[in-house]
Design an enzyme around this catalytic site. Structure first.
Site, PDB file in Angstrom:
ATOM      1  N   GLY A  17       0.841  -1.186   0.000  1.00 57.26           N
ATOM      2  CA  GLY A  17       0.000   0.000   0.000  1.00 57.26           C
ATOM      3  C   GLY A  17       0.873   1.230   0.000  1.00 57.26           C
ATOM      4  O   GLY A  17       2.042   1.183  -0.362  1.00 57.26           O
ATOM      5  N   ARG A  18       0.282   2.339   0.434  1.00 60.31           N
ATOM      6  CA  ARG A  18       1.042   3.579   0.394  1.00 60.31           C
ATOM      7  C   ARG A  18       1.612   3.907   1.777  1.00 60.31           C
ATOM      8  O   ARG A  18       1.002   3.599   2.794  1.00 60.31           O
ATOM      9  CB  ARG A  18       0.118   4.709  -0.069  1.00 60.31           C
ATOM     10  N   ASP A  49      14.034 -10.187   1.063  1.00 55.68           N
ATOM     11  CA  ASP A  49      14.066  -9.082   0.119  1.00 55.68           C
ATOM     12  C   ASP A  49      15.077  -8.026   0.582  1.00 55.68           C
ATOM     13  O   ASP A  49      14.746  -6.857   0.728  1.00 55.68           O
ATOM     14  CB  ASP A  49      12.665  -8.493  -0.024  1.00 55.68           C
TER      15      ASP A  49
END
Ligand SMILES: *[C@@H]1O[C@H](CO)[C@@H](O)[C@H](O)[C@H]1NC(C)=O
Ligand SMILES: *[C@@H]1O[C@H](CO)[C@@H](O)[C@H](O)[C@H]1NC(C)=O
Ligand SMILES: *[C@@H]1O[C@H](CO)[C@@H](O)[C@H](O)[C@H]1NC(C)=O
Ligand SMILES: *[C@@H]1O[C@H](CO)[C@@H](O)[C@H](O)[C@H]1NC(C)=O
Ligand SMILES: *[C@@H]1O[C@H](CO)[C@@H](O)[C@H](O)[C@H]1NC(C)=O
Ligand SMILES: *[C@@H]1O[C@H](CO)[C@@H](O)[C@H](O)[C@H]1NC(C)=O
Ligand SMILES: *[C@@H]1O[C@H](CO)[C@@H](O)[C@H](O)[C@H]1NC(C)=O
Ligand SMILES: *[C@@H]1O[C@H](CO)[C@@H](O)[C@H](O)[C@H]1NC(C)=O
Ligand SMILES: *[C@@H]1O[C@H](CO)[C@@H](O)[C@H](O)[C@H]1NC(C)=O
Ligand SMILES: *[C@@H]1O[C@H](CO)[C@@H](O)[C@H](O)[C@H]1NC(C)=O
Ligand SMILES: *[C@@H]1O[C@H](CO)[C@@H](O)[C@H](O)[C@H]1NC(C)=O
Ligand SMILES: *[C@@H]1O[C@H](CO)[C@@H](O)[C@H](O)[C@H]1NC(C)=O
Length: 835
Positions: free
Chosen positions: A512-513, A624
């Site tokens: 999301g943001r 990641d």
């Protein structure tokens, strides 16, 4: 802290004041953390004026966590124990941890007491003890130990808000402990620096290392027990370590004569230590020119921290006593005139050294004092001595096994199940958790919301753990409770982010943001607003909470809280003022980072990953690791972000594969790619890419470059193998990097990028190597002038046959939306300065 000790402190201060020293300068030390635990006891035990409280669940706040159900039992003995605290023990049949809440980070003494209670078969027990970061004891047993009991003292810098001490029994055996102490050490007691001998130079980085007290001596004086030392230390007499006992003669003065200064506070050593000393034996020997030498048996495989305490209690006037201090055959302090250091007689003074064992006999370490030829008076003095073993590359104080290798991880299938996943899945789980908790929380929400209090959630509910928080005792040892985070109302979030103002947008990720938020009190936050996605089973509920709440570390971006009102899915993290590491490497206008800064950032990130891999009960794989997931706070302290959400539940194989595909290209472990099997070593590979990126300041993948240069891992490795990494490093660093440091860094990156996971080092090893690189850099900069053209430095590299850095357009690596967002930002900054 016992009353006796306080009385002692107060009295001694009074005496000091009385003899005319400055009483106001010494604030007495109150340890923030002070746990004294009598293991297996059912009642308080008083020993040397201190009260040890029981660890039993019924009576206090101690709890354990173990891998299996039956974790421990208790035995007691009524008469034979040498000391009261040895009358009981807790016996562990499986790996079991004590976890202590740490109120104040920093060095702590960890003291362990072991006594194999007779007729209980305990001398066959084999004991291994580890903390999250260090191995303290490995396969210790009383068969090959002659003493009746064992006392160990460690000083470890705890950098998170909890400390776990884990006992690991050997196969078909048990481990045990009688008492545990965890006590804060004053911040300035052991500094980060010391003087290294052979090779001589400054030694930095002590604060990151574990220390084990091997010897602590009160020269020429009696045994001083915990009772008479404000920090609970024990100081023994030195005579039995004298090489030639007639070489030394003890002297003493009234302890109240000792004048502490602003440099040396009473916590450094009690005045009883400074008030006695050994001096040179009577001149009734043929040659008055001799040394007093103490010989200590030590393990040759370690380095040692040696602190020598001096106080001139013999001289009648200033500048008359001048002598030399030797450690092994190295001169540690030449022509030492205590008057020049302390300014007065009877003023304490100490010096710290780091050394190896004797070259002549590696199983000993010798310390000597002897007269200096320039002195009028032939004499030498020593008042106190401490020798501490320094943890080795494996972050161990015994042997070469690391914590990682000793903590037997759950079987493979479980591990895989736990680790792999995608951000989306993780968020789904979180959503579910939050929704489920919502009902619970809602009832209490008034209280929770108002005091900005934290919502404690039970942990380890599925393993056999019992919890009980103490309300009375000032101690609070708890494994079984933890903080999930603060609950924010949606209204608070709206205010903090100015209604999700797009100008406050920090980034956009798969989840999301992310917005910058500011609370009313001025605290900055990073607010991640997600869209609710598919839910996961309740089975993951606890696992998820467990993991998130365990992930607290100085080098991990921490979760502050969440908001789940109005089916919002909002996570609130600490705000990282300097943003992603990548933005300080290339593609922006920020000033280039110095080599030291880069090393420190890499060390910080490595520390965070090391914690993920080994700190929690289950190893966590980040999955990641890349320069956009390493964030920098206002002081450029690196913290790893976007962890924790990368793990998910059992429906795994798909997630696994899709995760692989989604991972960031350029950072992806080739072995993982081939075998689809995720291990910690995949993170190590990605971290190797990060190291190269930090050195070369170019993206991991840059498709616009000539074919052989596209992938930084391949490109940098070809240069590293030729030993010419300096040819492709950031031009800003040319001539400003210590060669040995660069070489170490290059070798470390090379090892990380090894083809096969088994050949790659653990994060712990990497950390150590990077610290070493930093040390090399610091040592050289300390020894050389800034503009010095000495051979330590790489000479200016003229050139550039390659101009790959010009083209920092490509943010194509990875298909994260986050990267896309970053590249959108960066693409406005074409051809940044200096590249
Ligand atoms: C006490 O400390 C103050 C300030 O540090 C100093 O000015 C004063 O001289 C000291 N007094 C004595 C007796 O040392
Ligand atoms: C044990 O010691 C603690 C802390 O000193 C004290 O609070 C507690 O009352 C003691 N309990 C008993 C049974 O004496
Ligand atoms: C004390 O020890 C003796 C002999 O070891 C034993 O017979 C006795 O039962 C013990 N008493 C208690 C209270 O444990
Ligand atoms: C004592 O230890 C041995 C080996 O560790 C074990 O076989 C034996 O059962 C133990 N005896 C008792 C009484 O626990
Ligand atoms: C233990 O003590 C005995 C005699 O007391 C001695 O012969 C032996 O060498 C000692 N063993 C160790 C490992 O110190
Ligand atoms: C414990 O036993 C297992 C299986 O028997 C073996 O693989 C392992 O090496 C043993 N560990 C130790 C420390 O002896
Ligand atoms: C403990 O470690 C932290 C981080 O490495 C450091 O900032 C701090 O100064 C250390 N504290 C001590 C007392 O060494
Ligand atoms: C100091 O020396 C005297 C005489 O040699 C001796 O009797 C005494 O035990 C010594 N004191 C200490 C604390 O070693
Ligand atoms: C240690 O403390 C005890 C009790 O407070 C006292 O009797 C004793 O003299 C002290 N010993 C030393 C060496 O200071
Ligand atoms: C030397 O020290 C040892 C151990 O403390 C003692 O037994 C011996 O008597 C001492 N020798 C002399 C000559 O003082
Ligand atoms: C030191 O390490 C070597 C191997 O690295 C080992 O063989 C030796 O036993 C160790 N020495 C001690 C005293 O542990
Ligand atoms: C004292 O010891 C040091 C180091 O072993 C040695 O270099 C020096 O010559 C010794 N001094 C005397 C007077 O023996």
């Amino acid at each position: 802290m016992s009353i006796v000790k306080w009385v002692f402190v107060v009295v001694s201060l009074f005496i000091l004041g009385f003899v005319g020293t400055n009483t106001t300068t010494y604030a007495t030390f109150t340890p923030a953390d002070n746990y004294l635990i009598a293991c297996g006891s059912s009642q308080n035990v008083t020993f040397l004026g201190q009260t040890y409280t029981p660890d039993s669940l019924q009576s206090s706040s101690v709890s354990f966590k173990s891998q299996e159900n039956e974790n421990s039992f208790v035995i007691t003995s009524n008469s034979t124990a040498p000391f009261p605290i040895y009358q009981s023990a807790r016996i562990f049949t499986t790996t079991t941890s004590y976890k202590f809440d740490i109120k104040q980070e920093g060095r702590h003494f960890i003291r362990l007491h072991f006594y194999p209670i007779p007729n209980q078969n305990l001398s066959s027990a084999s004991i291994t003890v580890v903390t999250e970061d260090f191995v303290l004891l490995h396969n210790f047993n009383f068969h090959d130990y002659n003493g009746t009991y064992l006392f160990k003292e460690y000083a470890i810098n705890v950098t998170s808000n909890s400390l776990a001490i884990t006992f690991i029994p050997a196969n078909n055996s048990v481990a045990f402990v009688n008492a545990i102490e965890v006590v804060s050490v004053p911040e300035n007691l052991i500094s980060d620096q010391a003087v290294s001998l052979s090779p001589s130079g400054p030694f930095n980085g002590l604060s990151e290392l574990a220390l084990e007290t091997i010897y602590r001596l009160n020269m020429g004086g009696p045994l001083i027990t915990a009772q008479n030392d404000t920090l609970g230390r024990t100081w023994e007499n030195d005579v039995k370590y004298l090489h030639v006992n007639s070489s030394a003669v003890n002297v003493s003065v009234d302890p109240s004569n000792i004048k502490y200064s602003t440099e040396v506070a009473p916590e450094i050593a009690p005045n009883y230590v400074y008030a006695t000393a050994q001096t040179m034996g009577d001149a009734n020997v043929a040659n008055v020119n001799f040394n007093i030498t103490w010989v200590f048996l030590v393990d040759p495989n370690f380095s040692y921290f040696v602190r020598i305490h001096f106080c001139d209690i013999v001289s009648k006037s200033l500048n008359s006593l001048i002598f030399n201090l030797y450690i092994n055959t190295d001169i540690a302090l030449g022509s030492l005139d205590l008057s020049n250091q302390a300014g007065h007689l009877d003023v304490p003074y100490y010096r710290d050294f780091v050394c190896k064992t004797s070259v002549d006999d590696p199983s000993v370490l010798t310390v000597s004092v002897g007269p200096d030829t320039s002195a009028d008076v032939i004499n030498a003095i020593m008042n106190g001595l401490e020798i501490m073993k320094i943890s080795n590359e494996a972050r161990s104080l015994t042997g070469l096994s690391s914590v990682e290798s000793l903590l037997v991880l759950p079987p493979k299938k479980n591990k895989a199940r736990i680790i792999i996943g995608s951000v989306v899945a993780g968020v789904g789980v979180l959503a579910f958790i939050i929704l489920c908790y919502c009902c619970l929380v809602a009832r209490k929400s008034k209280a929770v919301h108002q005091g900005s209090s934290w919502l404690p959630l039970p942990l380890y509910g599925n393993s056999l753990t019992v919890s009980k928080m103490s309300t009375t005792s000032q101690s609070c040892i708890s494994l079984a409770t933890s903080n999930f985070g603060r609950f924010f109302t949606f209204q608070e979030i709206m205010e903090a982010t100015n209604k999700f103002d797009e100008t406050l947008l920090l980034g956009v990720g798969g989840f999301g943001r992310v917005y910058k938020g500011t609370l009313e009190d001025g605290t900055n936050l990073a607010v991640k607003r997600g869209n609710p996605r598919s839910e996961q089973g309740q089975a993951e509920f606890r696992t998820e909470i467990e993991m998130l709440s365990k992930l607290r570390h100085r080098h991990l971006v921490s979760l502050i809280g969440y908001c789940d009102e109005r089916s919002e899915m909002i996570l609130v993290y600490e705000y990282m003022a300097n943003g992603p590491l990548r933005s300080h490497l290339y593609g922006t206008d920020f000033p280039p980072l110095s080599w030291k800064q880069r090393l420190e950032i890499c060390i910080g990130a490595a520390r965070g990953l090391h914690y993920l891999h080994t700190g929690a009960a289950q190893s966590i794989i980040h999955r990641d690791v890349k320069t956009t997931n390493i964030l920098l706070d206002e002081n450029f302290v690196a913290k790893v972000a976007d962890f924790g959400l990368s793990k998910a539940g059992p429906a795994l194989d798909q997630t696994h594969v899709s995760t692989a595909v989604k991972g960031s290209f350029g950072y992806l472990d080739p072995e993982y790619f081939r075998r689809q099997q995720l291990t910690e070593k995949s993170d190590v590979y990605s971290f190797g890419v990060v190291l190269m990126e930090v050195l070369c300041t170019r993206p991991a993948l840059n498709p616009v470059l000539p074919r052989e240069q596209v992938n930084i891992a391949e490109w940098a490795m070809t240069w590293q193998k030729k030993g010419m990494l300096d040819q492709i490093m950031d031009k800003n660093l040319v001539g400003k990097v210590n060669f040995a440091s660069l070489k170490k860094f290059g070798e470390t990156a090379e090892k990380c990028l090894a083809e096969y996971g088994v050949d790659r080092p653990s994060m712990g090893d990497i950390l150590w190597n990077l610290e070493y690189a930093l040390q090399l850099e610091e040592t050289s900069s300390a020894l050389t002038e800034p503009d010095d053209n000495s051979t330590n430095h790489i000479r200016g590299i003229e050139l550039g046959p390659l101009e790959p850095f010009e083209n920092s357009v490509s943010m194509i690596e990875g298909d994260d939306a986050e990267d896309a967002a970053n590249s959108a930002v960066f693409s406005q900054l074409v051809n940044p300065r200096g590249r």
